[in-house]
Design a protein around this motif. Sequence first.
Motif, mmCIF file in Angstrom:
data_model
loop_
_atom_site.group_PDB
_atom_site.id
_atom_site.type_symbol
_atom_site.label_atom_id
_atom_site.label_comp_id
_atom_site.label_asym_id
_atom_site.label_seq_id
_atom_site.Cartn_x
_atom_site.Cartn_y
_atom_site.Cartn_z
ATOM 1 N N VAL A 210 9.243 3.349 6.352
ATOM 2 C CA VAL A 210 7.825 3.151 6.702
ATOM 3 C C VAL A 210 7.057 2.704 5.460
ATOM 4 O O VAL A 210 6.253 1.756 5.505
ATOM 5 N N VAL A 211 7.319 3.398 4.353
ATOM 6 C CA VAL A 211 6.638 3.049 3.093
ATOM 7 C C VAL A 211 6.998 1.609 2.704
ATOM 8 O O VAL A 211 6.129 0.801 2.356
ATOM 9 N N ASN A 212 8.281 1.270 2.820
ATOM 10 C CA ASN A 212 8.713 -0.089 2.469
ATOM 11 C C ASN A 212 8.059 -1.130 3.363
ATOM 12 O O ASN A 212 7.607 -2.182 2.895
ATOM 13 N N LEU A 213 8.013 -0.843 4.663
ATOM 14 C CA LEU A 213 7.429 -1.808 5.590
ATOM 15 C C LEU A 213 5.930 -1.945 5.345
ATOM 16 O O LEU A 213 5.387 -3.055 5.331
ATOM 17 N N LYS A 214 5.277 -0.820 5.136
ATOM 18 C CA LYS A 214 3.829 -0.857 4.859
ATOM 19 C C LYS A 214 3.546 -1.666 3.594
ATOM 20 O O LYS A 214 2.603 -2.463 3.533
ATOM 21 N N ARG A 215 4.381 -1.505 2.572
ATOM 22 C CA ARG A 215 4.192 -2.278 1.327
ATOM 23 C C ARG A 215 4.500 -3.756 1.551
ATOM 24 O O ARG A 215 3.867 -4.627 0.957
ATOM 25 N N MET A 216 5.485 -4.006 2.398
ATOM 26 C CA MET A 216 5.802 -5.407 2.749
ATOM 27 C C MET A 216 4.583 -6.053 3.429
ATOM 28 O O MET A 216 4.193 -7.169 3.106
ATOM 29 N N ILE A 217 3.958 -5.332 4.351
ATOM 30 C CA ILE A 217 2.740 -5.849 5.001
ATOM 31 C C ILE A 217 1.655 -6.058 3.939
ATOM 32 O O ILE A 217 0.985 -7.093 3.901
ATOM 33 N N GLY A 218 1.530 -5.070 3.047
ATOM 34 C CA GLY A 218 0.493 -5.131 2.016
ATOM 35 C C GLY A 218 0.672 -6.281 1.032
ATOM 36 O O GLY A 218 -0.283 -6.691 0.383
ATOM 37 N N ALA A 219 1.882 -6.797 0.937
ATOM 38 C CA ALA A 219 2.152 -7.905 0.017
ATOM 39 C C ALA A 219 1.845 -9.266 0.647
ATOM 40 O O ALA A 219 2.119 -10.302 0.046
ATOM 41 N N HIS A 220 1.305 -9.255 1.878
ATOM 42 C CA HIS A 220 0.980 -10.507 2.569
ATOM 43 C C HIS A 220 -0.506 -10.526 2.931
ATOM 44 O O HIS A 220 -1.128 -9.479 3.088
ATOM 45 N N HIS A 221 -1.042 -11.736 3.098
ATOM 46 C CA HIS A 221 -2.458 -11.858 3.462
ATOM 47 C C HIS A 221 -2.668 -11.799 4.963
ATOM 48 O O HIS A 221 -3.752 -11.459 5.441
ATOM 49 N N LEU B 160 9.498 -0.087 20.328
ATOM 50 C CA LEU B 160 9.774 -0.512 18.944
ATOM 51 C C LEU B 160 8.478 -0.923 18.239
ATOM 52 O O LEU B 160 8.232 -0.552 17.090
ATOM 53 N N VAL B 161 7.661 -1.689 18.932
ATOM 54 C CA VAL B 161 6.426 -2.201 18.320
ATOM 55 C C VAL B 161 5.410 -1.073 18.146
ATOM 56 O O VAL B 161 4.830 -0.889 17.072
ATOM 57 N N LYS B 162 5.234 -0.278 19.196
ATOM 58 C CA LYS B 162 4.239 0.807 19.130
ATOM 59 C C LYS B 162 4.631 1.850 18.088
ATOM 60 O O LYS B 162 3.793 2.306 17.289
ATOM 61 N N ASN B 163 5.909 2.209 18.082
ATOM 62 C CA ASN B 163 6.383 3.230 17.145
ATOM 63 C C ASN B 163 6.227 2.757 15.694
ATOM 64 O O ASN B 163 5.828 3.528 14.819
ATOM 65 N N THR B 164 6.513 1.482 15.473
ATOM 66 C CA THR B 164 6.374 0.938 14.118
ATOM 67 C C THR B 164 4.914 1.009 13.669
ATOM 68 O O THR B 164 4.603 1.450 12.556
ATOM 69 N N ILE B 165 4.005 0.583 14.542
ATOM 70 C CA ILE B 165 2.580 0.615 14.181
ATOM 71 C C ILE B 165 2.124 2.066 13.984
ATOM 72 O O ILE B 165 1.390 2.376 13.045
ATOM 73 N N ASP B 166 2.581 2.960 14.855
ATOM 74 C CA ASP B 166 2.192 4.371 14.720
ATOM 75 C C ASP B 166 2.598 4.915 13.352
ATOM 76 O O ASP B 166 1.801 5.559 12.668
ATOM 77 N N TRP B 167 3.848 4.651 12.951
ATOM 78 C CA TRP B 167 4.301 5.152 11.648
ATOM 79 C C TRP B 167 3.484 4.540 10.515
ATOM 80 O O TRP B 167 3.005 5.249 9.624
ATOM 81 N N VAL B 168 3.332 3.202 10.561
ATOM 82 C CA VAL B 168 2.621 2.527 9.451
ATOM 83 C C VAL B 168 1.181 3.034 9.350
ATOM 84 O O VAL B 168 0.621 3.155 8.261
ATOM 85 N N SER B 169 0.603 3.378 10.506
ATOM 86 C CA SER B 169 -0.792 3.862 10.490
ATOM 87 C C SER B 169 -0.912 5.240 9.846
ATOM 88 O O SER B 169 -2.015 5.711 9.596
ATOM 89 N N ARG B 170 0.206 5.895 9.584
ATOM 90 C CA ARG B 170 0.167 7.238 8.981
ATOM 91 C C ARG B 170 0.368 7.226 7.476
ATOM 92 O O ARG B 170 0.409 8.290 6.859
ATOM 93 N N VAL B 171 0.558 6.029 6.873
ATOM 94 C CA VAL B 171 0.815 6.028 5.420
ATOM 95 C C VAL B 171 -0.235 5.250 4.655
ATOM 96 O O VAL B 171 -0.807 4.283 5.145
ATOM 97 N N GLN B 172 -0.453 5.711 3.449
ATOM 98 C CA GLN B 172 -1.310 4.994 2.518
ATOM 99 C C GLN B 172 -0.811 5.295 1.111
ATOM 100 O O GLN B 172 -0.304 6.389 0.852
ATOM 101 N N ASP B 173 -0.949 4.311 0.230
ATOM 102 C CA ASP B 173 -0.603 4.555 -1.168
ATOM 103 C C ASP B 173 -1.751 5.313 -1.833
ATOM 104 O O ASP B 173 -2.846 5.432 -1.265
ATOM 105 N N ALA B 174 -1.499 5.811 -3.043
ATOM 106 C CA ALA B 174 -2.403 6.767 -3.698
ATOM 107 C C ALA B 174 -3.845 6.268 -3.799
ATOM 108 O O ALA B 174 -4.775 7.017 -3.544
ATOM 109 N N HIS B 175 -4.025 4.999 -4.108
ATOM 110 C CA HIS B 175 -5.371 4.468 -4.343
ATOM 111 C C HIS B 175 -6.038 3.998 -3.046
ATOM 112 O O HIS B 175 -7.133 3.455 -3.090
#
Length: 192
Positions: free
Chosen positions: A64-75, A91-106
């Motif tokens: 999830v962290v990797n995917l979220k960072r991958m999204i964050g590296a794109h415009h 697959l799509v809903k679960n992926t979005i649900d997980w990504v919506s639960r993470v944020q980096d420190a800043h």
Amino acid sequence: MSALKILVIPGSLRSGSLNARLAAAAAHELALAGAEVTRISLGDFPLPIYDGDLQSKSGVPKNVVNLKRMIGAHHGVLIVTPEYNSSVPPLVKNTIDWVSRVQDAHETRGQVFRERAFGIAAASGNRLGGTRALSALRLILAACHALVVPNQLALSFADEAYDDTDRLKLAADSEALKALVRQLIEFSQRIM
Ligand SMILES: Cc1cc2nc3c(=O)[nH]c(=O)nc-3n(C[C@H](O)[C@H](O)[C@H](O)COP(=O)(O)O)c2cc1C
């Protein structure tokens, strides 16, 4: 200025997926329009079904962290989703649900959605082309405060729509894809 980066995410893992083929056609158009394109498979980011107890016990999975960072590296992000029972597949809903639960420190919650443009497309063998999945996906992304571009593509009769190189055969389909791609690039540039 650095190149505009767009991430393309097909919402199906199936071999020969109609949506993976549409994602390939979209990636081609995005590259022709000057974007730097990354096309991934969610198969490279396997995730358990979201479970709050699992998150409390073991934290957020590394994928999830990797995917979220991958999204964050794109415009901008293009999600190409199948329609399952008039909505998005798990697959799509679960992926979005997980990504919506993470944020980096800043970051604040959901920043990765708020700060980039999302385009949505669907492919289906029937006449509606997955329009109901697109309505559901638009709603889900809006709940995450994503900027979802107005144009979208619901590709009807998708089993007949591609040539051998996964390009769209009909001019009308191709024009609709180009219009979506143009708008996703335009909106992504605005928030670049
Ligand atoms: C559980 C399930 C439900 C489906 N429901 C719909 C639906 O509501 N509307 C639709 O257009 N197609 C529906 N389909 C057919 C899919 O659109 C079709 O299998 C499509 O090829 C899946 O996308 P893919 O080729 O990218 O894997 C459904 C398929 C499955 C497996």
